[in-house]
Design an enzyme around this catalytic site. Structure first.
Site, PDB file in Angstrom:
ATOM      1  N   ARG A  62       0.832  -1.209   0.000  1.00  0.00           N
ATOM      2  CA  ARG A  62       0.000   0.000   0.000  1.00  0.00           C
ATOM      3  C   ARG A  62       0.869   1.263   0.000  1.00  0.00           C
ATOM      4  O   ARG A  62       0.532   2.251  -0.635  1.00  0.00           O
ATOM      5  CB  ARG A  62      -0.993  -0.034   1.154  1.00  0.00           C
ATOM      6  CG  ARG A  62      -2.024  -1.171   0.959  1.00  0.00           C
ATOM      7  CD  ARG A  62      -3.117  -1.171   1.978  1.00  0.00           C
ATOM      8  NE  ARG A  62      -4.001  -0.029   1.829  1.00  0.00           N
ATOM      9  CZ  ARG A  62      -4.940   0.095   0.901  1.00  0.00           C
ATOM     10  NH1 ARG A  62      -5.119  -0.846   0.001  1.00  0.00           N
ATOM     11  NH2 ARG A  62      -5.709   1.153   0.866  1.00  0.00           N
ATOM     12  N   THR A  81      -4.883   6.676  -2.468  1.00  0.00           N
ATOM     13  CA  THR A  81      -5.892   6.407  -3.499  1.00  0.00           C
ATOM     14  C   THR A  81      -6.057   7.587  -4.443  1.00  0.00           C
ATOM     15  O   THR A  81      -6.189   7.422  -5.650  1.00  0.00           O
ATOM     16  CB  THR A  81      -7.239   6.058  -2.842  1.00  0.00           C
ATOM     17  OG1 THR A  81      -7.051   4.930  -1.978  1.00  0.00           O
ATOM     18  CG2 THR A  81      -8.296   5.723  -3.876  1.00  0.00           C
ATOM     19  N   ASN A  99      -6.982   5.044 -10.776  1.00  0.00           N
ATOM     20  CA  ASN A  99      -5.819   5.240  -9.917  1.00  0.00           C
ATOM     21  C   ASN A  99      -4.684   4.240 -10.153  1.00  0.00           C
ATOM     22  O   ASN A  99      -3.761   4.161  -9.357  1.00  0.00           O
ATOM     23  CB  ASN A  99      -6.225   5.296  -8.443  1.00  0.00           C
ATOM     24  CG  ASN A  99      -6.830   4.009  -7.940  1.00  0.00           C
ATOM     25  OD1 ASN A  99      -6.594   2.939  -8.480  1.00  0.00           O
ATOM     26  ND2 ASN A  99      -7.609   4.117  -6.887  1.00  0.00           N
ATOM     27  N   HIS A 146      -4.520  -1.451  -7.496  1.00  0.00           N
ATOM     28  CA  HIS A 146      -5.406  -1.876  -6.417  1.00  0.00           C
ATOM     29  C   HIS A 146      -4.640  -2.826  -5.523  1.00  0.00           C
ATOM     30  O   HIS A 146      -3.873  -3.657  -5.998  1.00  0.00           O
ATOM     31  CB  HIS A 146      -6.652  -2.600  -6.944  1.00  0.00           C
ATOM     32  CG  HIS A 146      -7.461  -3.203  -5.835  1.00  0.00           C
ATOM     33  ND1 HIS A 146      -8.273  -2.440  -5.041  1.00  0.00           N
ATOM     34  CD2 HIS A 146      -7.527  -4.465  -5.353  1.00  0.00           C
ATOM     35  CE1 HIS A 146      -8.827  -3.218  -4.123  1.00  0.00           C
ATOM     36  NE2 HIS A 146      -8.383  -4.463  -4.301  1.00  0.00           N
TER      37      HIS A 146
END
Length: 74
Positions: free
Chosen positions: A20, A26, A47, A50
Site C-alpha cells: 500500500r 488512493t 488510480n 489496487h
C-alpha cells in the site's frame, strides 16, 4: 479494469502495508512522489493500482483470481 491487468500475490512480513505504501494514496494528487499512483494514475477512479486493505480482503481477492493449486508458498 479498463485495460490489461497484472495480478499478483505478495507475501512476507507486513506485505499488505508495504504494498500500500508502494501504491500511494488512493487519490493520486495526495500520493507521495515515486509511488505507482503518483506516477501513473490520472484520478481517483483511474488510480492505476489496487491492493487489498487487510488479510480478510486479501483472501477474498486472491480466491477471485487464483485457484488453490496456483498459489505456491515458500
Amino acid at each position: 479494469s479498463s485495460g490489461p491487468i497484472f495480478v499478483s500475490v505478495l507475501e512476507g512480513e507486513d506485505a499488505i502495508q508495504t504494498n500500500r505504501r508502494l501504491m500511494g494514496a488512493t487519490n493520486p494528487a495526495e500520493a507521495d512522489p515515486g509511488t505507482i499512483r503518483k506516477d501513473f494514475a490520472t484520478d481517483v477512479e483511474k488510480n492505476a493500482a489496487h491492493g487489498s486493505d487487510g488479510p480478510d480482503t486479501a483472501r477474498e481477492e486472491i480466491a477471485y483470481f487464483f485457484g488453490a493449486m496456483e498459489i505456491q508458498s515458500t
